[in-house]
Design an enzyme around this catalytic site. Structure first.
Site, PDB file in Angstrom:
ATOM      1  N   GLU A 252     -53.484  12.124  -8.860  1.00  0.00           N
ATOM      2  CA  GLU A 252     -53.693  10.821  -8.218  1.00  0.00           C
ATOM      3  C   GLU A 252     -53.593   9.802  -9.335  1.00  0.00           C
ATOM      4  O   GLU A 252     -54.499   9.673 -10.153  1.00  0.00           O
ATOM      5  CB  GLU A 252     -55.055  10.784  -7.512  1.00  0.00           C
ATOM      6  CG  GLU A 252     -55.160   9.704  -6.457  1.00  0.00           C
ATOM      7  CD  GLU A 252     -55.564   8.368  -7.048  1.00  0.00           C
ATOM      8  OE1 GLU A 252     -54.642   7.541  -7.292  1.00  0.00           O
ATOM      9  OE2 GLU A 252     -56.746   8.153  -7.285  1.00  0.00           O
ATOM     10  N   CYS A 286     -56.489   1.654  -8.786  1.00  0.00           N
ATOM     11  CA  CYS A 286     -55.062   1.961  -8.699  1.00  0.00           C
ATOM     12  C   CYS A 286     -54.421   1.400  -7.443  1.00  0.00           C
ATOM     13  O   CYS A 286     -53.194   1.327  -7.361  1.00  0.00           O
ATOM     14  CB  CYS A 286     -54.831   3.461  -8.803  1.00  0.00           C
ATOM     15  SG  CYS A 286     -55.857   4.434  -7.700  1.00  0.00           S
TER      16      CYS A 286
END
Length: 478
Positions: A252, A286
């Site tokens: 991720e 993110c």
């Protein structure tokens, strides 16, 4: 008043161990040492992996209700210690206290979801008689734990992103070793303290090991580990994948998420959500809103609304209730992003708000006319900065969203369902969020990206799929 200890242990094979106090963790606002933790050496990491291997058979045989009870215990204890967890997060990550409390809530949600999923590890009966040669045969399959897992979690959500690895591992019965970020290890250490209260877990079920990057190669390269789940920067993530050998890898990674604002959007709603999504926890997410693509008919109006709002955001001590913008994780990161902003302005961008920098405190910045070759457009900013551009037709907006090496999530503000469905078909991202920002996430949904944003999906049910293997059985009825 919550107070932190001066020294914290690591957790090795379910037990608190204090071999040293070599890792100094700073208060990210003051820069002063807040506490110290033990630092795992390679021999300790090796011992933890060996313990996980020994624990794997017993973990796999835990009953569903036993795994659920461990996770329910965590929910209770995290709820009882929520003030401590939030304060620790505020100190070690510099996250404003209200946001820290929100992350503790998500930690609890994540473990609660995992407790529910612990009893839902289903399989399937499959007819095999698709041709004469298979008449009398039947098949069935189930999911079994993949085995010892390695987890590496980042600094920006040190509670929730660690929870998205730990909770599904317990739900499915995988022992694990975890390396929390050295900048923010305390949340994971407290999770270890709570897990250590659960006698049902076999010795070696878990280890929480703060470690230096240089000394942590075994988390990636050791072939006794069957899965590596890493959350962090793309450069590090893809390098680890190349070194991981035969094990399954879940990544991720980063993004430079875009949000499209169409001319029929509710601008007041879009304003509130984009300001939150772009500057929440100083943009250190993110999926934070980095690029906003606005229809030309409303561009000037919405640009001015955003600039006026961004200028009102309160910066300062994250322990103060009215603070919205706290420090970035380090002065080095603040200087890096300040340099990108300055370079964009030198390249022709217009600075609409913010851009000042003092120490680790970077003002919330808003820019337009950013060159698409600049770092600020191409790379992941990972800080409190948002860029604006305009579009005239929907397909142009979608193409601009896709104009990125990343593909994590995107946000859309439009009332046109046909445009929404076109975006769902055409956007090269792991998920789209309609009438909200890219930053929105609920902890049971499939979450992850494509392109340089990673491999695999988090969200408990989907992480469980990565942490298990299908074991098939064929029966011939004679």
């Amino acid at each position: 008043m919550v107070q932190l200890k001066d020294v914290y242990p690591l957790y090795l094979n379910n037990k608190a161990v204090q071999p040293n106090a070599d890792l100094a963790v700073t208060d990210k606002f003051t820069g002063e040492i807040a506490f110290r933790t033990a630092l795992a050496t390679p021999d300790v990491i090796d011992e933890a992996i060996a313990g996980a291997v020994r624990a794997a058979p017993a973990m796999a045989k835990l009953a569903s209700y036993e795994k659920r009870e461990v996770l329910d215990h965590c929910v209770r204890r995290f709820s009882e210690r929520k003030d401590e967890l939030a304060y620790a997060l505020c100190v070690e990550a510099g996250k404003p206290i209200a946001d820290s409390e929100g992350e503790v809530g998500r930690l609890i949600d994540t473990f609660r979801i995992a407790a529910e999923e612990a009893t839902r590890n289903y399989g399937e009966v499959q007819p095999l008689d698709i041709s004469p040669r298979a008449k009398g045969y039947m098949g069935m399959w189930k999911r079994v734990p993949i085995g010892p897992c390695s987890f590496i979690s980042p600094f920006n959500f040190p509670l929730n992103l660690a929870a998205h690895k730990i909770a599904p591992a317990i739900a499915v019965g995988c022992p694990f070793v975890m390396k929390p970020a050295s900048l923010t290890p305390l949340g994971a250490i407290i999770m270890g303290e709570v897990l250590a209260e659960c006698d049902v877990l076999p010795e070696g079920a878990f280890s929480i090991l703060p470690a230096s990057r240089d000394g942590a190669d075994l988390f990636t390269t050791d072939e006794r580990l069957k899965l590596l789940s890493f959350t962090g920067s793309p450069g590090v993530g893809w390098e680890l994948k190349a070194k991981a050998g035969k094990k399954k890898v879940v990544l991720e990674l980063g993004g430079n998420a875009a949000v499209v604002v169409d001319k029929d959007a509710d601008l007041d709603h879009a304003l509130a959500r984009i300001v939150f999504g772009g500057y929440y926890q100083s943009g250190q997410s993110c999926i934070h809103v980095q690029r906003v693509i606005i229809h030309e008919d409303i561009y000037d109006t919405f640009r001015d609304m955003l600039a006026a709002k961004v200028k009102t955001l309160v910066s300062g001590d994250p322990k103060a209730r009215d603070t919205f913008i706290g420090p970035m994780i380090s002065e080095k990161e603040a200087r890096r992003l300040k340099g990108w902003i300055d370079a964009a302005v030198a390249g022709g961008a217009r600075l609409l708000a913010g851009g000042g920098c003092e120490g680790a405190m970077l003002e919330a910045a808003l820019l337009e006319n950013v060159d698409r070759r600049s770092d600020l457009y191409v790379e992941e900013a990972f800080g409190p900065v948002v860029t604006l551009s305009k579009f005239s037709i929907w397909e142009q907006a979608l193409a601009e969203v896709n104009d990125s090496k990343f593909g994590l999530q995107a946000g859309l503000f439009t009332r046109d369902i046909h445009k929404v469905l076109d975006a769902w078909d055409d956007l090269e991202v792991g998920g789209i969020v309609v009438n909200d920002v890219s930053s929105y996430r609920v902890d049971n949904m499939p979450y992850g990206g494509v392109k340089d944003s990673g491999l695999g999906r988090e969200g408990i049910r989907f992480a469980i799929e990565d942490m298990t293997e299908i074991r098939n059985m064929v029966i011939r009825r004679v």
